[in-house]
Every structure is written in C-alpha cells, then in structure tokens.
Design a protein around this motif. Sequence first.
Motif, mmCIF file in Angstrom:
data_model
loop_
_atom_site.group_PDB
_atom_site.id
_atom_site.type_symbol
_atom_site.label_atom_id
_atom_site.label_comp_id
_atom_site.label_asym_id
_atom_site.label_seq_id
_atom_site.Cartn_x
_atom_site.Cartn_y
_atom_site.Cartn_z
ATOM 1 N N SER A 189 0.820 -1.210 0.000
ATOM 2 C CA SER A 189 0.000 0.000 0.000
ATOM 3 C C SER A 189 0.856 1.264 0.000
ATOM 4 N N GLY A 190 0.325 2.303 -0.625
ATOM 5 C CA GLY A 190 0.977 3.604 -0.644
ATOM 6 C C GLY A 190 2.087 3.756 -1.656
ATOM 7 N N ARG A 191 2.434 2.718 -2.385
ATOM 8 C CA ARG A 191 3.486 2.809 -3.399
ATOM 9 C C ARG A 191 2.864 3.128 -4.753
ATOM 10 N N ILE A 192 3.595 3.899 -5.531
ATOM 11 C CA ILE A 192 3.128 4.254 -6.882
ATOM 12 C C ILE A 192 4.158 3.762 -7.888
ATOM 13 N N MET A 193 3.658 3.106 -8.924
ATOM 14 C CA MET A 193 4.509 2.654 -10.030
ATOM 15 C C MET A 193 4.169 3.481 -11.258
ATOM 16 N N TYR A 194 5.180 4.043 -11.907
ATOM 17 C CA TYR A 194 5.005 4.859 -13.101
ATOM 18 C C TYR A 194 5.624 4.130 -14.296
ATOM 19 N N GLY A 195 4.954 4.178 -15.444
ATOM 20 C CA GLY A 195 5.484 3.576 -16.666
ATOM 21 C C GLY A 195 5.539 4.594 -17.782
ATOM 22 N N THR A 196 6.545 4.500 -18.627
ATOM 23 C CA THR A 196 6.716 5.427 -19.742
ATOM 24 C C THR A 196 7.529 4.772 -20.847
ATOM 25 N N PHE A 197 7.784 5.518 -21.932
ATOM 26 C CA PHE A 197 8.604 5.030 -23.041
ATOM 27 C C PHE A 197 9.855 5.869 -23.215
ATOM 28 N N TYR A 198 10.916 5.189 -23.579
ATOM 29 C CA TYR A 198 12.158 5.815 -24.029
ATOM 30 C C TYR A 198 12.470 5.218 -25.398
ATOM 31 N N ARG A 199 13.357 5.881 -26.137
ATOM 32 C CA ARG A 199 13.802 5.327 -27.419
ATOM 33 C C ARG A 199 15.267 5.663 -27.637
ATOM 34 N N THR A 200 15.915 4.855 -28.462
ATOM 35 C CA THR A 200 17.248 5.167 -28.976
ATOM 36 C C THR A 200 17.164 5.081 -30.489
ATOM 37 N N ILE A 201 17.888 5.943 -31.176
ATOM 38 C CA ILE A 201 17.926 5.932 -32.633
ATOM 39 C C ILE A 201 19.344 5.600 -33.068
ATOM 40 N N GLY A 202 19.483 4.547 -33.869
ATOM 41 C CA GLY A 202 20.784 4.154 -34.396
ATOM 42 C C GLY A 202 21.810 3.868 -33.320
ATOM 43 N N GLY A 203 21.383 3.335 -32.188
ATOM 44 C CA GLY A 203 22.310 3.006 -31.108
ATOM 45 C C GLY A 203 22.739 4.190 -30.266
ATOM 46 N N GLY A 204 22.096 5.342 -30.431
ATOM 47 C CA GLY A 204 22.432 6.541 -29.653
ATOM 48 C C GLY A 204 21.980 6.425 -28.213
ATOM 49 N N SER A 205 21.908 7.541 -27.532
ATOM 50 C CA SER A 205 21.522 7.537 -26.122
ATOM 51 C C SER A 205 20.001 7.482 -25.969
ATOM 52 N N ASP A 206 19.556 6.998 -24.818
ATOM 53 C CA ASP A 206 18.126 6.878 -24.528
ATOM 54 C C ASP A 206 17.499 8.260 -24.358
ATOM 55 N N ALA A 207 16.313 8.444 -24.935
ATOM 56 C CA ALA A 207 15.582 9.706 -24.817
ATOM 57 C C ALA A 207 14.169 9.414 -24.331
ATOM 58 N N HIS A 208 13.717 10.159 -23.325
ATOM 59 C CA HIS A 208 12.361 10.010 -22.781
ATOM 60 C C HIS A 208 11.375 10.608 -23.772
ATOM 61 N N ILE A 209 10.411 9.819 -24.238
ATOM 62 C CA ILE A 209 9.447 10.311 -25.217
ATOM 63 C C ILE A 209 8.007 10.168 -24.741
ATOM 64 N N GLY A 210 7.783 9.527 -23.604
ATOM 65 C CA GLY A 210 6.420 9.207 -23.203
ATOM 66 C C GLY A 210 5.899 9.980 -22.021
ATOM 67 N N GLY A 211 5.334 11.124 -22.275
ATOM 68 C CA GLY A 211 4.674 11.869 -21.214
ATOM 69 C C GLY A 211 5.634 12.669 -20.359
ATOM 70 N N ASP A 212 5.081 13.182 -19.274
ATOM 71 C CA ASP A 212 5.883 14.011 -18.371
ATOM 72 C C ASP A 212 6.562 13.129 -17.323
ATOM 73 N N GLY A 213 6.976 13.724 -16.222
ATOM 74 C CA GLY A 213 7.663 12.998 -15.162
ATOM 75 C C GLY A 213 6.841 11.889 -14.538
ATOM 76 N N GLU A 214 5.513 11.971 -14.662
ATOM 77 C CA GLU A 214 4.666 10.919 -14.108
ATOM 78 C C GLU A 214 4.286 9.888 -15.161
ATOM 79 N N GLY A 215 4.940 9.947 -16.313
ATOM 80 C CA GLY A 215 4.811 8.911 -17.314
ATOM 81 C C GLY A 215 3.473 8.846 -18.006
ATOM 82 N N ILE A 216 3.222 7.694 -18.602
ATOM 83 C CA ILE A 216 2.001 7.448 -19.359
ATOM 84 C C ILE A 216 0.975 6.742 -18.488
ATOM 85 N N SER A 217 1.441 5.860 -17.613
ATOM 86 C CA SER A 217 0.505 5.101 -16.780
ATOM 87 C C SER A 217 1.031 4.974 -15.365
ATOM 88 N N GLN A 218 0.102 4.666 -14.447
ATOM 89 C CA GLN A 218 0.446 4.533 -13.039
ATOM 90 C C GLN A 218 -0.332 3.379 -12.432
#
Length: 169
Positions: free
Chosen positions: A83-112
């Motif tokens: 109880s009382g814990r929150i799980m946040y989910g979101t998406f990141y992507r890499t293009i051509g093996g580059g660094s990971d970039a956050h693309i899915g929503g704000d700091g609280e992600g897409i889903s909880q």
Amino acid sequence: MAIIKLNATQGLTGTLPAVSGANLTNIDAGKVLQVVTSSHNTRFVTSSTSYVEATGYNVTITPSATSSKVFIISSGQGDNESSGRIMYGTFYRTIGGGSDAHIGGDGEGISQVYEADGRVQAPMTNSMLDSPNTTSAVKYMVYIKCHGGQVSYNNNEGMAHFTAFEIAG
C-alpha cells in the motif's frame, strides 16, 4: 461516358460501371507499412525513483521513410507490492544506437499503478504515436520508476508484449 441516375424509390437494374481506384493518387498516408512485436516473460523489480529500463521489454523497428510515424503499444502487469506505493510507466527510445531519450509523457509517465489501502496488481498498457524522423533502427523501451518502495513489472511472469507499427506519413 454515360451518366446513370438512380432513383432511390426503385431497385437498381441493369449493369453498373465498375469502379477503379487506379487513377487515385497521394493516398498513401496512414497505411501500416510494417509491424514488429516482441514478447517477454521475466519479472522486473525496481525501487528507483528515477526511470530505469525494464530489462527485456523493448522492440526495434527500422522505418522505411523519415516521414513515417511509429505507433507503439506495450502491455504487461504492474504491481505496487504494498500500500501507498506508486509505479510509473513510460517510453524511451534510442535511434541508431544513440543515447536513450524520454518520449512518453511528463515525469509521471504514461501510466500509473497505485492503491492507498493495499497491494494491487493491474494491467499496465501504454501506447503512443511517435515521429522519429529517421530511417535508422529505432529501439523503443519500457521504463519504470516508483515512489515509496519497491515495485515490479510483470510480477507473475506472464507474457508481456511490445508492438511497433510503422505508419506511412
């Protein structure tokens, strides 16, 4: 060419001309060009308050044109483990093996996943439309973070899926 007038109060009779789309142009946008999917069934656990990659929950697609869009959808199970814990989910992507970039929503992600009074295990399905503007390989990943302790993704180790659809731009 002859013109056929139809009277809606009478039935159609005779031969109607065949309709052909051969002369239609510029109607390629919106077509699904390819579909790539991956499945994974290992439990991922984290107590990180910053987003971390849910190891193994990813899919890679190589768009055929820079104008293509990519629709991604992931489905798994979120578990706040207490109880009382929150799980946040979101998406990141890499293009051509580059660094990971956050693309899915704000700091609280897409889903909880959250329950104030106890543990909850719930479906965690995320989706979004991305415009990667590349013809290099694009790797999409599920990232998870939590607030208040440890959480898990795919806790019961059932089959979770991640699918990417290339859509003509």
